[in-house]
Design a protein around this motif. Structure first.
Motif, short mmCIF file in Angstrom:
data_model
loop_
_atom_site.label_atom_id
_atom_site.label_comp_id
_atom_site.label_asym_id
_atom_site.label_seq_id
_atom_site.Cartn_x
_atom_site.Cartn_y
_atom_site.Cartn_z
N ASP A 25 0.85 -1.19 0.00
CA ASP A 25 0.00 0.00 0.00
C ASP A 25 0.89 1.24 0.00
O ASP A 25 1.25 1.77 1.04
N THR A 26 1.25 1.67 -1.18
CA THR A 26 2.09 2.86 -1.32
C THR A 26 1.48 3.78 -2.37
O THR A 26 0.57 3.39 -3.11
N ARG A 27 2.00 4.98 -2.46
CA ARG A 27 1.50 5.92 -3.47
C ARG A 27 1.92 5.50 -4.87
O ARG A 27 1.32 5.92 -5.84
N ARG A 28 2.96 4.67 -4.95
CA ARG A 28 3.41 4.21 -6.26
C ARG A 28 3.41 2.68 -6.23
O ARG A 28 4.44 2.05 -6.02
N PRO A 29 2.25 2.05 -6.41
CA PRO A 29 2.15 0.60 -6.28
C PRO A 29 2.99 -0.12 -7.33
O PRO A 29 3.24 0.39 -8.42
N ILE A 30 3.42 -1.33 -6.99
CA ILE A 30 4.22 -2.15 -7.90
C ILE A 30 3.33 -2.90 -8.88
O ILE A 30 3.71 -3.12 -10.03
N THR A 31 2.15 -3.30 -8.45
CA THR A 31 1.33 -4.20 -9.26
C THR A 31 0.05 -3.53 -9.76
O THR A 31 -0.43 -2.54 -9.21
N GLU A 32 -0.47 -4.11 -10.82
CA GLU A 32 -1.83 -3.85 -11.28
C GLU A 32 -2.55 -5.19 -11.32
O GLU A 32 -1.98 -6.19 -11.79
N ILE A 33 -3.77 -5.25 -10.83
CA ILE A 33 -4.52 -6.50 -10.76
C ILE A 33 -5.82 -6.35 -11.54
O ILE A 33 -6.62 -5.45 -11.28
N GLU A 34 -5.99 -7.23 -12.51
CA GLU A 34 -7.22 -7.27 -13.31
C GLU A 34 -7.97 -8.55 -12.99
O GLU A 34 -7.37 -9.62 -12.91
N GLU A 35 -9.26 -8.44 -12.79
CA GLU A 35 -10.09 -9.62 -12.52
C GLU A 35 -10.80 -10.05 -13.79
O GLU A 35 -11.49 -9.26 -14.43
N ILE A 36 -10.62 -11.32 -14.16
CA ILE A 36 -11.25 -11.87 -15.35
C ILE A 36 -12.27 -12.92 -14.91
O ILE A 36 -11.90 -13.98 -14.39
N PRO A 37 -13.56 -12.64 -15.10
CA PRO A 37 -14.58 -13.59 -14.64
C PRO A 37 -14.51 -14.92 -15.39
O PRO A 37 -14.16 -14.97 -16.57
N ILE A 38 -14.84 -15.99 -14.70
CA ILE A 38 -14.99 -17.29 -15.34
C ILE A 38 -16.28 -17.26 -16.16
O ILE A 38 -17.28 -16.65 -15.74
N SER A 39 -16.27 -17.87 -17.33
CA SER A 39 -17.44 -17.83 -18.21
C SER A 39 -18.67 -18.37 -17.47
O SER A 39 -18.57 -19.23 -16.58
N LYS A 40 -19.83 -17.88 -17.85
CA LYS A 40 -21.07 -18.25 -17.17
C LYS A 40 -21.32 -19.75 -17.23
O LYS A 40 -21.71 -20.36 -16.21
N THR A 41 -21.08 -20.35 -18.39
CA THR A 41 -21.32 -21.79 -18.52
C THR A 41 -20.40 -22.59 -17.60
O THR A 41 -20.85 -23.48 -16.86
N MET A 42 -19.11 -22.25 -17.61
CA MET A 42 -18.17 -22.98 -16.75
C MET A 42 -18.44 -22.69 -15.29
O MET A 42 -18.31 -23.58 -14.45
N ARG A 43 -18.85 -21.47 -14.98
CA ARG A 43 -19.11 -21.12 -13.58
C ARG A 43 -20.22 -21.98 -13.00
O ARG A 43 -20.14 -22.46 -11.87
N LYS A 44 -21.27 -22.22 -13.79
CA LYS A 44 -22.37 -23.07 -13.31
C LYS A 44 -21.90 -24.50 -13.10
O LYS A 44 -22.28 -25.15 -12.12
N GLN A 45 -21.08 -24.99 -14.02
CA GLN A 45 -20.56 -26.35 -13.87
C GLN A 45 -19.70 -26.47 -12.63
O GLN A 45 -19.81 -27.45 -11.87
N LEU A 46 -18.82 -25.48 -12.41
CA LEU A 46 -17.92 -25.53 -11.25
C LEU A 46 -18.70 -25.40 -9.95
O LEU A 46 -18.35 -26.04 -8.95
N GLN A 47 -19.74 -24.58 -9.93
CA GLN A 47 -20.55 -24.43 -8.73
C GLN A 47 -21.22 -25.75 -8.35
O GLN A 47 -21.27 -26.11 -7.17
#
Length: 364
Positions: A249-271
């Motif tokens: 937690d700094t003013r100049r962070p090292i990382t960028e994090i992007e969230e990529i959702p699991i596809s709806k079809t696969m998400r239902k199967q995994l659930q």
């Protein structure tokens, strides 16, 4: 350019999966831990003394059952992480300079996780008897709780995964009396990734269990110079750095994090199968496009030349939380853009205190 000698083995080519493929890879790993053939192969390795951690006074087959069922439980609930090539390199560098070997519960970004690296986080040379040497590439790590120790809430299990070398594996199984067909079936069931090594971490302790769970057990202190170069211990620090850099937690962070959702079809199967269905988190190096002017020092000195500062760890106080944490300062160039380069070497490699030492308080 230095050339590899003709006799030196080459690592297997690593083509990292796309982030959207991680849910399927996790499913394959879970399926492999339930395979009777994988159980047979795991028991064979444990009987040969190839496991880092085993169960004391328990046979290899029962040990294999326990270890695989625990790994299956951790993977099913695992959050998924994809670490870019640049971010892996920064994690390796930062891991070598972490000021402590102690792991704290809030260091871990999720209770259970599977982290895939776009470039291997480590290699080692394997020289199996009667077989050509090979280079093993460690490309992923998984973690989560374990129920094996009595005080299980104080421990974190970490598994490292390597690229599967099917050709070598089949040959080794044949050496142990398996037919070629059965050996191929076993290795096909392993998939592209193999359980390579494992460690048991104790929260708040610098010791790492490396052989046998149970009383009295056998542990090592990684700060001991004589063992600090052990490969698995280095991988732990790289993984810890990948965790810590995300929460920095700094003013100049090292990382960028992007969230990529699991596809709806696969998400239902995994659930339906009880899997964690949170988005895949893709961690990349933060890009900074702002040009910086001359830096004015507190004493009024203006930097008029450019110099390279290597990555290092610096202690950062957080008064609102009442803590002092080591943060990673990335490689950077100091000085105004377009200024001449300094004729002096100004690479910085330092800690504010020796590893394991007290962090500075009020500059003292």
């Amino acid at each position: 350019m230095m050339r590899r000698s003709a006799s030196e083995p080459e690592p297997l080519a690593w083509n990292p999966p796309r982030p959207r493929e991680l849910a399927g890879i996790r499913e394959d790993l879970v399926r492999s831990t339930a395979s009777t053939l994988v159980h047979e192969n795991t028991a064979l390795n444990l009987a040969a003394g190839l496991g880092t951690i085993s169960l004391k006074n328990v046979g290899p087959r029962m040990t294999a059952t326990v270890l695989l069922s625990e790994e299956r439980r951790r993977l099913t609930s695992a959050h998924l992480w994809s670490i870019s090539d640049e971010m892996t390199q920064v994690s390796i560098s930062a891991g070598r300079k972490l000021p402590s070997w102690k792991v704290q519960p809030d260091d871990v970004p999720s209770p259970s996780g599977l982290m895939m690296f776009d470039t291997p986080l480590g290699y080692y040379r394997a020289d199996p008897s009667g077989q050509p040497a090979r280079i093993v590439s460690i490309v992923a790590a998984s973690w989560g709780p374990t129920r094996i120790p009595r005080d299980s809430s104080d421990h974190l299990w970490v598994t490292f995964w390597s690229l599967t070398d099917h050709d070598i594996g089949v040959q080794l199984l044949q050496q142990n009396g398996y037919s070629a067909a059965r050996a191929r079936r076993i290795h096909q069931s392993l998939g592209d990734f193999s359980w390579d090594n494992e460690v048991l971490l104790t929260y708040g302790s610098p010791s790492v269990n490396v052989k046998y769970l149970g009383d009295p057990g056998e542990a090592v202190d990684p700060s001991d110079v004589s063992i600090a170069s052990e490969l698995t211990l280095g991988w732990i620090q790289t993984l810890r750095a990948a965790w810590l850099l995300q929460k920095q937690d700094t003013r100049r962070p090292i990382t960028e994090i992007e969230e990529i959702p699991i596809s709806k079809t696969m998400r239902k199967q995994l659930q339906r199968m009880g899997y964690n269905t949170d988005p895949v988190r893709v961690v990349t190096l933060h890009r900074r496009h702002r040009s910086r002017g001359p830096r004015q020092q507190a004493n009024g000195y203006t930097v008029t030349v450019r110099s390279h500062i290597s990555g290092h760890v610096r202690w950062q106080p957080y008064p609102s939380r009442g803590v002092i944490e080591g943060i990673w300062i990335d490689d950077h160039v100091r000085g105004p853009e377009g200024a001449p380069w300094s004729q002096r070497t100004t690479t910085v490699k330092r800690l504010d205190r020796p590893p394991g030492g007290r962090p500075p308080i009020k500059g003292k």
